[in-house]
Design an enzyme around this catalytic site. Sequence first.
Site, PDB file in Angstrom:
ATOM      1  CG  ASP A  15     -43.321  61.777   1.966  1.00  0.00           C
ATOM      2  OD1 ASP A  15     -44.108  60.981   2.503  1.00  0.00           O
ATOM      3  OD2 ASP A  15     -42.239  62.113   2.492  1.00  0.00           O
ATOM      4  CG  ASP A  65     -57.630  53.380  19.069  1.00  0.00           C
ATOM      5  OD1 ASP A  65     -56.705  52.786  18.475  1.00  0.00           O
ATOM      6  OD2 ASP A  65     -58.734  53.598  18.541  1.00  0.00           O
ATOM      7  N   GLY A  98     -38.859  66.452   2.454  1.00  0.00           N
ATOM      8  CA  GLY A  98     -39.995  67.365   2.362  1.00  0.00           C
ATOM      9  C   GLY A  98     -41.295  66.589   2.493  1.00  0.00           C
ATOM     10  CD  GLU A 105     -58.636  50.758  16.001  1.00  0.00           C
ATOM     11  OE1 GLU A 105     -58.480  50.157  14.939  1.00  0.00           O
ATOM     12  OE2 GLU A 105     -57.804  51.558  16.447  1.00  0.00           O
ATOM     13  CB  SER A 121     -55.099  51.843  14.552  1.00  0.00           C
ATOM     14  OG  SER A 121     -56.158  51.790  13.683  1.00  0.00           O
ATOM     15  CG  ASP A 141     -38.477  65.161   5.554  1.00  0.00           C
ATOM     16  OD1 ASP A 141     -39.536  64.518   5.426  1.00  0.00           O
ATOM     17  OD2 ASP A 141     -37.898  65.749   4.616  1.00  0.00           O
ATOM     18  CB  ILE A 142     -40.383  59.961   7.405  1.00  0.00           C
ATOM     19  CG1 ILE A 142     -40.758  60.193   8.882  1.00  0.00           C
ATOM     20  CG2 ILE A 142     -40.158  58.483   7.111  1.00  0.00           C
ATOM     21  CD1 ILE A 142     -39.744  59.759   9.887  1.00  0.00           C
TER      22      ILE A 142
END
Length: 583
Positions: free
Chosen positions: A565, A305, A563, A301, A502, A544-545
Amino acid sequence: MRYRCITVLYALAVVPLGSLAKPLSPRWGPMYTKHSWNAVPENWQSQGHPPPGTTINLYIALKSHHEDALSDTLYEVSEPTHPRHHLTTEQVAKLIAPHPQTLELVNSWLMHQGIPSSSISMTHGGNTLTLKDVSITQANALLNASYRLYKHVEHGGTIVRTVGYALPAGLHRHVLTVAPTTSFFSPPPRTQRHPPPNGPDGGAVGLVRAASGEPVTMLSSREEIDTINPSFLRWLHGTSTYIPASTDRNSLGIVGFLEDYPSPADLEAFMRKYRSDAEDATFTVTQVNNGGYDPEKPAIEASLDLQYAEAMAYPTPHIFYSTGRGASNTDDWYISFLGYFLREPRENIPKTISTSYCSEEKTASLEYSVYVCNLFGQLGLLGVSVLYATCDDGVGKDCTLSDGTIRFKPPFPATCPFVTAVGGTMDYNPEVGASFSGGGFSDYFKLPRYQRRVVPAFLQNLGNKHQGLYNASGRGLPDISAQSVGFPIFVNGEEKEVHGTSGATPVVAGIIALINDYQISRNRPVLGFLNPLLYGRAAVALTDITSGTNPGCNTDGFSAVPGWDPVSSTRLFFFFFFTFDVG
Ligand SMILES: *[C@@H]1O[C@H](CO)[C@@H](O)[C@H](O)[C@H]1NC(C)=O
Ligand SMILES: *[C@@H]1O[C@H](CO)[C@@H](O)[C@H](O)[C@H]1NC(C)=O
């Protein structure tokens, strides 16, 4: 500051707090439960009494004098139209201060209970009384609690908590929460997701070679798109040609828990392979509240990061905050590191903070969550952008609550309206919401004003679907998203590929750090709390995805749509930020 006036007016107009007339009265009346669970929260097992001699630090969060001052001021100073003047530490303290009578009352109760005033201090920006090294016997008596040692059945970690606690009747409206009491989460690392999730195949895509700005055509097989790397991400977000100019006045913080550490050798190996212009990338480590550090024991992790934040924001200084739980290993995770930041001088706090750990909202009480969220709000007031991953369980993993009902499980602290929640996408052309991307609606925090235009539109289209499984009046998440599948990283000298929100979170944090760099270089204010901007004028910088779903809880989850979501929402494009004036 509007609220400075209001505070004064309020102080004059305040209704005398009835029972406070005799604050030193030794009679505190009967105890009433402040919060309790019906049973020991799931996945935790009592190990009996804590070992003799165990002490805890108790945090008593006092209600602020003017409840809405923090959120109103935060929204005000974070509005794109507002000449962004973040607050000083002193201004924040004034804004959130408890009523003087609240302080007096709680202090006299503590005195009455035999807590020496020398062990009490005001912390966390100014509305928390911290009691150092309270014995378990004393804590049990003070709160009518029964503290036990609890062990997590999966990862074996232990905490000292109580299933319920109480306060004298007269204190309830003065005290927001006491911690650690009934918060039972432990933030799990969220990236150990090795099998790549399924998704639509990528086709031939037109990539722009960033350095030259010329379009080149690359054939994108599944494999190619399954592997994200810094050049692709920098191209995708339009940051490749930006050269940071304010590295002496800007920094990016990565918060780590659970003794996860990054190693300088891994960072160097990663950069040598994936960003050779940044081979000399470094970071510093700050050990918070007895957090450890051992570069010989790097973890997935922390490596992910740090490596991806650096990949985006190099040579911006990076600080890794290894956060522990105090000398007795019983402190609360969030309260620990937020307390640390909030007692630092403002200029020492990184302008951007990325955290890729989370827990389920319902494993802590509403009051505790509000308290922690307000601490994040304080960071926003000080001009810090706080980014949180939304976890990797879609709408939730194991969704049967202890009372048998089924409910989606939104991740905390991403549900806090004062942080920016980062979801995950995958593939390219089209880029789609990753199936594990955490998203949904908070059961604790109501729809924030910055989402008022977009979330109701989504819900209207959703109709009755999933009715009862989520809270239609809650804060929606995520706020933004980024690539989250197929991140190569180096851990302990070995290359691995990992997935998860992550990875998306430090990527977004890196971009925000670059925008802050630009702002600082122009002598402009940093972005601070991002959401009013993201849902407002910065919308032009977002892509936008519009497809993908995040199944979970034995449902097909939510669907990404045009839009906003609750799957993946939008992706950020750096240079579009400069097509308008961010103020
Ligand atoms: C005090 O603690 C006892 C024992 O745990 C419990 O039965 C009782 O309900 C508590 N009282 C309050 C007011 O919470
Ligand atoms: C739904 O959210 C609202 C606003 O945060 C809250 O008041 C309400 O209690 C929530 N309902 C449930 C069932 O969680």
